[in-house]
Design a protein around this motif. Sequence first.
Motif, PDB file in Angstrom:
ATOM      1  N   GLU A 119     -23.975  68.816   9.489  1.00 54.33           N
ATOM      2  CA  GLU A 119     -24.993  69.190  10.471  1.00 54.33           C
ATOM      3  C   GLU A 119     -26.203  69.846   9.829  1.00 54.33           C
ATOM      4  O   GLU A 119     -27.353  69.596  10.231  1.00 54.33           O
ATOM      5  N   VAL A 120     -25.975  70.689   8.829  1.00 60.20           N
ATOM      6  CA  VAL A 120     -27.101  71.337   8.157  1.00 60.20           C
ATOM      7  C   VAL A 120     -27.951  70.305   7.423  1.00 60.20           C
ATOM      8  O   VAL A 120     -29.190  70.377   7.423  1.00 60.20           O
ATOM      9  N   GLU A 121     -27.294  69.319   6.823  1.00 61.11           N
ATOM     10  CA  GLU A 121     -28.049  68.247   6.166  1.00 61.11           C
ATOM     11  C   GLU A 121     -28.875  67.462   7.184  1.00 61.11           C
ATOM     12  O   GLU A 121     -30.017  67.064   6.912  1.00 61.11           O
ATOM     13  N   GLU A 122     -28.335  67.247   8.374  1.00 64.79           N
ATOM     14  CA  GLU A 122     -29.078  66.563   9.426  1.00 64.79           C
ATOM     15  C   GLU A 122     -30.265  67.392   9.907  1.00 64.79           C
ATOM     16  O   GLU A 122     -31.361  66.872  10.142  1.00 64.79           O
ATOM     17  N   LEU A 123     -30.055  68.693  10.049  1.00 60.59           N
ATOM     18  CA  LEU A 123     -31.111  69.564  10.566  1.00 60.59           C
ATOM     19  C   LEU A 123     -32.292  69.676   9.608  1.00 60.59           C
ATOM     20  O   LEU A 123     -33.455  69.633  10.031  1.00 60.59           O
ATOM     21  N   PHE A 124     -32.002  69.820   8.313  1.00 61.06           N
ATOM     22  CA  PHE A 124     -33.048  70.145   7.346  1.00 61.06           C
ATOM     23  C   PHE A 124     -33.342  69.030   6.348  1.00 61.06           C
ATOM     24  O   PHE A 124     -34.273  69.146   5.549  1.00 61.06           O
ATOM     25  N   GLY A 125     -32.531  67.975   6.361  1.00 61.12           N
ATOM     26  CA  GLY A 125     -32.791  66.844   5.484  1.00 61.12           C
ATOM     27  C   GLY A 125     -32.449  67.091   4.033  1.00 61.12           C
ATOM     28  O   GLY A 125     -32.875  66.335   3.155  1.00 61.12           O
ATOM     29  N   ARG A 126     -31.684  68.119   3.731  1.00 63.78           N
ATOM     30  CA  ARG A 126     -31.250  68.378   2.356  1.00 63.78           C
ATOM     31  C   ARG A 126     -29.956  69.171   2.372  1.00 63.78           C
ATOM     32  O   ARG A 126     -29.582  69.763   3.375  1.00 63.78           O
ATOM     33  N   ARG A 127     -29.307  69.195   1.225  1.00 67.31           N
ATOM     34  CA  ARG A 127     -27.982  69.771   1.128  1.00 67.31           C
ATOM     35  C   ARG A 127     -28.051  71.282   0.940  1.00 67.31           C
ATOM     36  O   ARG A 127     -29.029  71.839   0.438  1.00 67.31           O
ATOM     37  N   VAL A 128     -26.962  71.933   1.323  1.00 64.23           N
ATOM     38  CA  VAL A 128     -26.799  73.364   1.075  1.00 64.23           C
ATOM     39  C   VAL A 128     -26.738  73.611  -0.427  1.00 64.23           C
ATOM     40  O   VAL A 128     -26.026  72.911  -1.154  1.00 64.23           O
ATOM     41  N   THR A 129     -27.489  74.597  -0.903  1.00 67.06           N
ATOM     42  CA  THR A 129     -27.506  74.941  -2.319  1.00 67.06           C
ATOM     43  C   THR A 129     -26.886  76.313  -2.608  1.00 67.06           C
ATOM     44  O   THR A 129     -26.450  76.576  -3.727  1.00 67.06           O
ATOM     45  N   HIS A 130     -26.894  77.192  -1.592  1.00 67.01           N
ATOM     46  CA  HIS A 130     -26.372  78.548  -1.758  1.00 67.01           C
ATOM     47  C   HIS A 130     -25.549  78.915  -0.522  1.00 67.01           C
ATOM     48  O   HIS A 130     -25.871  78.494   0.592  1.00 67.01           O
ATOM     49  N   ILE A 131     -24.524  79.725  -0.753  1.00 66.95           N
ATOM     50  CA  ILE A 131     -23.719  80.263   0.343  1.00 66.95           C
ATOM     51  C   ILE A 131     -23.620  81.777   0.169  1.00 66.95           C
ATOM     52  O   ILE A 131     -23.350  82.265  -0.938  1.00 66.95           O
ATOM     53  N   ALA A 132     -23.821  82.511   1.251  1.00 67.62           N
ATOM     54  CA  ALA A 132     -23.589  83.954   1.270  1.00 67.62           C
ATOM     55  C   ALA A 132     -22.425  84.226   2.211  1.00 67.62           C
ATOM     56  O   ALA A 132     -22.477  83.864   3.391  1.00 67.62           O
ATOM     57  N   LEU A 133     -21.372  84.831   1.694  1.00 69.20           N
ATOM     58  CA  LEU A 133     -20.216  85.203   2.504  1.00 69.20           C
ATOM     59  C   LEU A 133     -20.363  86.666   2.915  1.00 69.20           C
ATOM     60  O   LEU A 133     -20.444  87.548   2.059  1.00 69.20           O
ATOM     61  N   THR A 134     -20.389  86.921   4.224  1.00 64.66           N
ATOM     62  CA  THR A 134     -20.638  88.283   4.686  1.00 64.66           C
ATOM     63  C   THR A 134     -19.446  89.204   4.471  1.00 64.66           C
ATOM     64  O   THR A 134     -19.615  90.416   4.284  1.00 64.66           O
ATOM     65  N   HIS A 135     -18.224  88.632   4.514  1.00 65.02           N
ATOM     66  CA  HIS A 135     -17.008  89.389   4.218  1.00 65.02           C
ATOM     67  C   HIS A 135     -15.858  88.398   4.124  1.00 65.02           C
ATOM     68  O   HIS A 135     -16.065  87.187   4.285  1.00 65.02           O
ATOM     69  N   ALA A 136     -14.660  88.887   3.883  1.00 63.44           N
ATOM     70  CA  ALA A 136     -13.563  88.000   3.479  1.00 63.44           C
ATOM     71  C   ALA A 136     -12.659  87.546   4.612  1.00 63.44           C
ATOM     72  O   ALA A 136     -11.629  86.929   4.346  1.00 63.44           O
ATOM     73  N   HIS A 137     -12.989  87.789   5.870  1.00 55.47           N
ATOM     74  CA  HIS A 137     -12.101  87.380   6.948  1.00 55.47           C
ATOM     75  C   HIS A 137     -12.097  85.864   7.121  1.00 55.47           C
ATOM     76  O   HIS A 137     -13.116  85.199   6.909  1.00 55.47           O
ATOM     77  N   PHE A 138     -10.944  85.335   7.536  1.00 56.90           N
ATOM     78  CA  PHE A 138     -10.699  83.888   7.484  1.00 56.90           C
ATOM     79  C   PHE A 138     -11.750  83.066   8.204  1.00 56.90           C
ATOM     80  O   PHE A 138     -12.124  81.977   7.752  1.00 56.90           O
ATOM     81  N   ASP A 139     -12.241  83.541   9.361  1.00 61.40           N
ATOM     82  CA  ASP A 139     -13.164  82.738  10.156  1.00 61.40           C
ATOM     83  C   ASP A 139     -14.550  82.646   9.533  1.00 61.40           C
ATOM     84  O   ASP A 139     -15.388  81.869   9.988  1.00 61.40           O
ATOM     85  N   HIS A 140     -14.770  83.398   8.467  1.00 57.85           N
ATOM     86  CA  HIS A 140     -16.059  83.387   7.769  1.00 57.85           C
ATOM     87  C   HIS A 140     -15.994  82.691   6.411  1.00 57.85           C
ATOM     88  O   HIS A 140     -17.042  82.379   5.848  1.00 57.85           O
ATOM     89  N   VAL A 141     -14.794  82.432   5.871  1.00 57.81           N
ATOM     90  CA  VAL A 141     -14.709  81.976   4.477  1.00 57.81           C
ATOM     91  C   VAL A 141     -13.906  80.699   4.233  1.00 57.81           C
ATOM     92  O   VAL A 141     -14.054  80.080   3.174  1.00 57.81           O
ATOM     93  N   LEU A 142     -13.066  80.283   5.173  1.00 57.33           N
ATOM     94  CA  LEU A 142     -12.116  79.213   4.838  1.00 57.33           C
ATOM     95  C   LEU A 142     -12.753  77.835   4.743  1.00 57.33           C
ATOM     96  O   LEU A 142     -12.115  76.890   4.277  1.00 57.33           O
ATOM     97  N   GLY A 143     -14.013  77.683   5.142  1.00 58.28           N
ATOM     98  CA  GLY A 143     -14.678  76.398   4.990  1.00 58.28           C
ATOM     99  C   GLY A 143     -15.433  76.230   3.685  1.00 58.28           C
ATOM    100  O   GLY A 143     -16.032  75.172   3.438  1.00 58.28           O
ATOM    101  N   THR A 144     -15.407  77.229   2.817  1.00 54.34           N
ATOM    102  CA  THR A 144     -16.276  77.221   1.639  1.00 54.34           C
ATOM    103  C   THR A 144     -15.994  76.064   0.689  1.00 54.34           C
ATOM    104  O   THR A 144     -16.920  75.494   0.087  1.00 54.34           O
ATOM    105  N   ALA A 145     -14.744  75.664   0.546  1.00 57.40           N
ATOM    106  CA  ALA A 145     -14.406  74.595  -0.394  1.00 57.40           C
ATOM    107  C   ALA A 145     -14.975  73.240   0.015  1.00 57.40           C
ATOM    108  O   ALA A 145     -14.953  72.303  -0.781  1.00 57.40           O
ATOM    109  N   ALA A 146     -15.514  73.137   1.234  1.00 57.73           N
ATOM    110  CA  ALA A 146     -16.144  71.882   1.663  1.00 57.73           C
ATOM    111  C   ALA A 146     -17.521  71.695   1.032  1.00 57.73           C
ATOM    112  O   ALA A 146     -18.131  70.637   1.206  1.00 57.73           O
ATOM    113  N   PHE A 147     -17.998  72.690   0.281  1.00 55.32           N
ATOM    114  CA  PHE A 147     -19.340  72.641  -0.308  1.00 55.32           C
ATOM    115  C   PHE A 147     -19.227  72.631  -1.833  1.00 55.32           C
ATOM    116  O   PHE A 147     -19.392  73.652  -2.500  1.00 55.32           O
TER     117      PHE A 147
END
Length: 245
Positions: free
Chosen positions: A59-87
Amino acid sequence: MENHGERGARERWEPLAPGIARRRMPVWDCTIGAVAGPSGVLLVDTGSSLREGAEIRREVEELFGRRVTHIALTHAHFDHVLGTAAFAGVQVYGAMGIDVALRDGEEVRTSAVRQGVDADAAEEAADLLVRPHHLVSGELTLDLGGGRRVLLADVGPGHTGHDLVVLVTDSGGAPEVVFCGDLVEESGEPQAGGDAYPAQWPAALDALLALGGEDAIYVPGHGAVVDAGFVRAQRDALALRFGVS
């Protein structure tokens, strides 16, 4: 021919300012943020599973026409971090100490399953759990090009021992946007689990307000966008709740 995938992505992502958007994910209402500049795209948190992470990536690639280059994780709880390996190949940032919290994928997996994540999906994501490549102590500025600068600031402890906030500035004079992680919650009372630092949480919100100022747009980890007055009121409520000044 109409692009139904793009239309769906644009319906799910709320624009906050030019080149800045966020999506409220289902079930846990966790906020995912995206910030685009000419030379990079920063994602704030990654969702609760690899499936969510892959969906966010598309979806982000569709919105902006380019790939994610950086990720900021706000903290370590599962609902914020478990998708990271998809990038794959993306540079990941987090506050000092989050690497320790993410060292044991079993703890994150257990928390996810306890909260209702499918056991197989949680195990798969935990097995591929990504720890940040860059740890932030104090502040770090990322340049996404075209005057789009993003400040990563370790303002905790508070909600956890490693709370990272993301401040987006714009040379065009638009209001600053602050992604607060779960230091701020709008859809319910802020959650203070066993890894919270209640006595220091109000001070973390003071630091957050000092960064963003009165006119910023504040984006909670869960819930609707708020203003400085809401953050200040939540700060005072937390101080009263935990008996600190």
